[in-house]
Design a protein around this motif. Structure first.
Motif, PDB file in Angstrom:
ATOM      1  N   ASP A 295       0.820  -1.204   0.000  1.00 24.69           N
ATOM      2  CA  ASP A 295       0.000   0.000   0.000  1.00 24.69           C
ATOM      3  C   ASP A 295       0.858   1.260   0.000  1.00 24.69           C
ATOM      4  O   ASP A 295       0.475   2.290  -0.567  1.00 24.69           O
ATOM      5  CB  ASP A 295      -0.927   0.029   1.217  1.00 24.69           C
ATOM      6  CG  ASP A 295      -2.065  -0.976   1.112  1.00 24.69           C
ATOM      7  OD1 ASP A 295      -2.317  -1.464  -0.002  1.00 24.69           O
ATOM      8  OD2 ASP A 295      -2.687  -1.276   2.153  1.00 24.69           O
ATOM      9  N   TYR A 296       2.024   1.173   0.654  1.00 19.63           N
ATOM     10  CA  TYR A 296       2.884   2.348   0.775  1.00 19.63           C
ATOM     11  C   TYR A 296       4.081   2.308  -0.175  1.00 19.63           C
ATOM     12  O   TYR A 296       4.928   3.196  -0.144  1.00 19.63           O
ATOM     13  CB  TYR A 296       3.358   2.508   2.224  1.00 19.63           C
ATOM     14  CG  TYR A 296       2.220   2.854   3.154  1.00 19.63           C
ATOM     15  CD1 TYR A 296       1.795   4.177   3.307  1.00 19.63           C
ATOM     16  CD2 TYR A 296       1.532   1.867   3.856  1.00 19.63           C
ATOM     17  CE1 TYR A 296       0.737   4.507   4.137  1.00 19.63           C
ATOM     18  CE2 TYR A 296       0.465   2.184   4.690  1.00 19.63           C
ATOM     19  CZ  TYR A 296       0.072   3.503   4.829  1.00 19.63           C
ATOM     20  OH  TYR A 296      -0.986   3.828   5.654  1.00 19.63           O
ATOM     21  N   TYR A 300       0.082   6.511  -6.392  1.00 14.68           N
ATOM     22  CA  TYR A 300      -1.301   6.967  -6.506  1.00 14.68           C
ATOM     23  C   TYR A 300      -1.343   8.257  -7.319  1.00 14.68           C
ATOM     24  O   TYR A 300      -0.486   9.128  -7.148  1.00 14.68           O
ATOM     25  CB  TYR A 300      -1.898   7.193  -5.113  1.00 14.68           C
ATOM     26  CG  TYR A 300      -1.894   5.943  -4.263  1.00 14.68           C
ATOM     27  CD1 TYR A 300      -2.985   5.071  -4.272  1.00 14.68           C
ATOM     28  CD2 TYR A 300      -0.786   5.603  -3.487  1.00 14.68           C
ATOM     29  CE1 TYR A 300      -2.979   3.903  -3.519  1.00 14.68           C
ATOM     30  CE2 TYR A 300      -0.762   4.438  -2.724  1.00 14.68           C
ATOM     31  CZ  TYR A 300      -1.863   3.593  -2.749  1.00 14.68           C
ATOM     32  OH  TYR A 300      -1.840   2.433  -2.008  1.00 14.68           O
ATOM     33  N   ARG A 307      -4.840   4.036  -7.534  1.00 14.11           N
ATOM     34  CA  ARG A 307      -3.530   3.380  -7.533  1.00 14.11           C
ATOM     35  C   ARG A 307      -3.181   3.071  -8.990  1.00 14.11           C
ATOM     36  O   ARG A 307      -3.844   2.262  -9.628  1.00 14.11           O
ATOM     37  CB  ARG A 307      -3.581   2.102  -6.707  1.00 14.11           C
ATOM     38  CG  ARG A 307      -2.193   1.483  -6.493  1.00 14.11           C
ATOM     39  CD  ARG A 307      -2.227   0.146  -5.784  1.00 14.11           C
ATOM     40  NE  ARG A 307      -2.751   0.206  -4.439  1.00 14.11           N
ATOM     41  CZ  ARG A 307      -2.406  -0.631  -3.461  1.00 14.11           C
ATOM     42  NH1 ARG A 307      -1.524  -1.595  -3.693  1.00 14.11           N
ATOM     43  NH2 ARG A 307      -2.941  -0.528  -2.267  1.00 14.11           N
ATOM     44  N   ASP A 310       1.052  -0.438  -9.115  1.00 13.79           N
ATOM     45  CA  ASP A 310       0.941  -1.333  -7.960  1.00 13.79           C
ATOM     46  C   ASP A 310       2.255  -2.080  -7.781  1.00 13.79           C
ATOM     47  O   ASP A 310       2.783  -2.678  -8.722  1.00 13.79           O
ATOM     48  CB  ASP A 310      -0.208  -2.328  -8.180  1.00 13.79           C
ATOM     49  CG  ASP A 310      -0.417  -3.213  -6.963  1.00 13.79           C
ATOM     50  OD1 ASP A 310      -1.110  -2.778  -6.042  1.00 13.79           O
ATOM     51  OD2 ASP A 310       0.128  -4.344  -6.951  1.00 13.79           O
ATOM     52  N   SER A 312       4.215  -4.912  -5.178  1.00 14.83           N
ATOM     53  CA  SER A 312       4.072  -5.845  -4.064  1.00 14.83           C
ATOM     54  C   SER A 312       5.222  -6.838  -4.093  1.00 14.83           C
ATOM     55  O   SER A 312       5.952  -6.948  -5.083  1.00 14.83           O
ATOM     56  CB  SER A 312       2.729  -6.582  -4.141  1.00 14.83           C
ATOM     57  OG  SER A 312       2.625  -7.301  -5.354  1.00 14.83           O
TER      58      SER A 312
END
Length: 341
Positions: A295-296, A300, A307, A310, A312
């Motif tokens: 998320d951080y 964005y 978003r 992305d 991850s």
């Protein structure tokens, strides 16, 4: 290998002035610069690590970290031994501090500029990063490589502590497309006592590189009890915002290393606090690093808040980029700042 370190000049006193970094060492015959890899030999300043790579890897560009620079692309990363700083928390101290801790010994494998560019092309890398140790100490090696890379359509990134002189930045500007610059703290005592450097030249280099049109991203490693107060975090955020609110700021977690083994890891709460302060100061792009929190680490859109990139997993492991080749948001049409092609 060694080669004349031509970013230097002879002074009336007979000393040789190194013009690469803000230490501007004035050296007599046989003396080494603070970096340990620039030395006066037979009346000339020599770069002792020219063409000698101590570390070579192919990485996702996100690992540099560069989040607004050719997302999902591969970068050819290269570094030498030696550094003009002596940070007690250095993650690459085994190469950066090697000459200082091994009686000025130089190590590395032969890897001249032409071979670096060839290897980058062969491995589908869209950019070359000068990283692992401080690239300004091997300036002439980076300059020759970056110039050759540009001729082949490859971009170049400096991952740096921001101790370049204006003269060095002027010379690099045609060939260096991006810089990730550390602002390690916002207190002079921190730089002097923990890094063997000064704060002012770093801030001047950040400002000057930005003025020259080089894409800048900033990294700050937050170390518990050393540089993580609200006041200091806010001072850094205000400085970045005063230059450009679209400069990405990477807030990274410290882990015990080198001469700071007694300092605990940075708690995630500190990173989130810094993230919020950055938002309060108007920064558009904030990122948390060295922790697994997609998320951080994601991007964005400043306009519609969707978003749009992305991230991850381990940095660069899973990246989904919804922006078009010009960095335009598919939801609202806002053009995000960065180097997208």
């Amino acid at each position: 290998m060694s080669q004349t370190a031509w970013l230097s000049k002879r002074l009336d006193s007979g000393k040789i002035l190194c013009q690469a970094c803000a230490h501007v060492c004035k050296l007599d015959e046989g003396e080494y610069g603070i970096c340990g890899v620039r030395r006066v030999i037979d009346g000339e300043l020599k770069l002792l690590v020219y063409g000698l790579a101590a570390a070579v890897n192919i990485d996702p560009v996100e690992k540099k970290p560069m989040f607004h620079f050719l997302p999902k692309s591969r970068v050819f990363s290269v570094g030498t031994v030696g550094c003009n700083l002596s940070c007690q928390f250095c993650q690459n101290f085994d190469i950066s501090q090697y000459p200082k801790e091994h009686a000025n010994r130089i190590v590395g494998r032969e890897f001249p500029p032409q071979k670096i560019v060839e290897a980058a092309l062969e491995n589908g890398c869209e950019s070359i990063a000068y990283t692992y140790n401080e690239p300004i100490v091997f300036f002439e090696y980076t300059y020759d490589t970056a110039k050759l890379a540009h001729e082949k359509g490859i971009k170049n990134i400096y991952v740096t502590s921001g101790y370049e002189t204006k003269k060095a930045i002027d010379l690099l500007e045609p060939y260096i497309d991006g810089m990730n610059i550390d602002i390690k703290a916002f207190r002079e005592e921190f730089y002097q006592e923990i890094c063997g450097a000064r704060l002012k030249p770093v801030l001047e280099a950040v400002k000057y590189a930005h003025e020259k049109g080089i894409w800048i991203e900033i990294t700050t490693l937050l170390i518990p009890g050393k540089n993580d107060s609200d006041e200091e975090i806010r001072d850094i955020a205000k400085f970045i915002a005063s230059l450009d609110t679209s400069i990405p700021w990477h807030l990274s977690a410290f882990h015990p290393t080198y001469k700071m083994l007694d300092i605990p890891r940075t708690p995630e709460s500190t990173l989130l606090r810094a993230y919020k302060i950055g938002q309060e100061e108007g920064l558009k792009y904030l990122y948390i690093g060295n922790v697994d929190n997609g998320d951080y680490e994601s991007t964005y859109c400043p306009s519609c808040k969707h978003r749009v990139i992305d991230r991850s997993g381990n940095i660069g492991q899973f990246v989904t980029n919804e922006l078009d080749e010009n960095g335009k948001c598919p939801y609202c049409g806002y053009s995000l700042e960065g180097v997208w092609h």
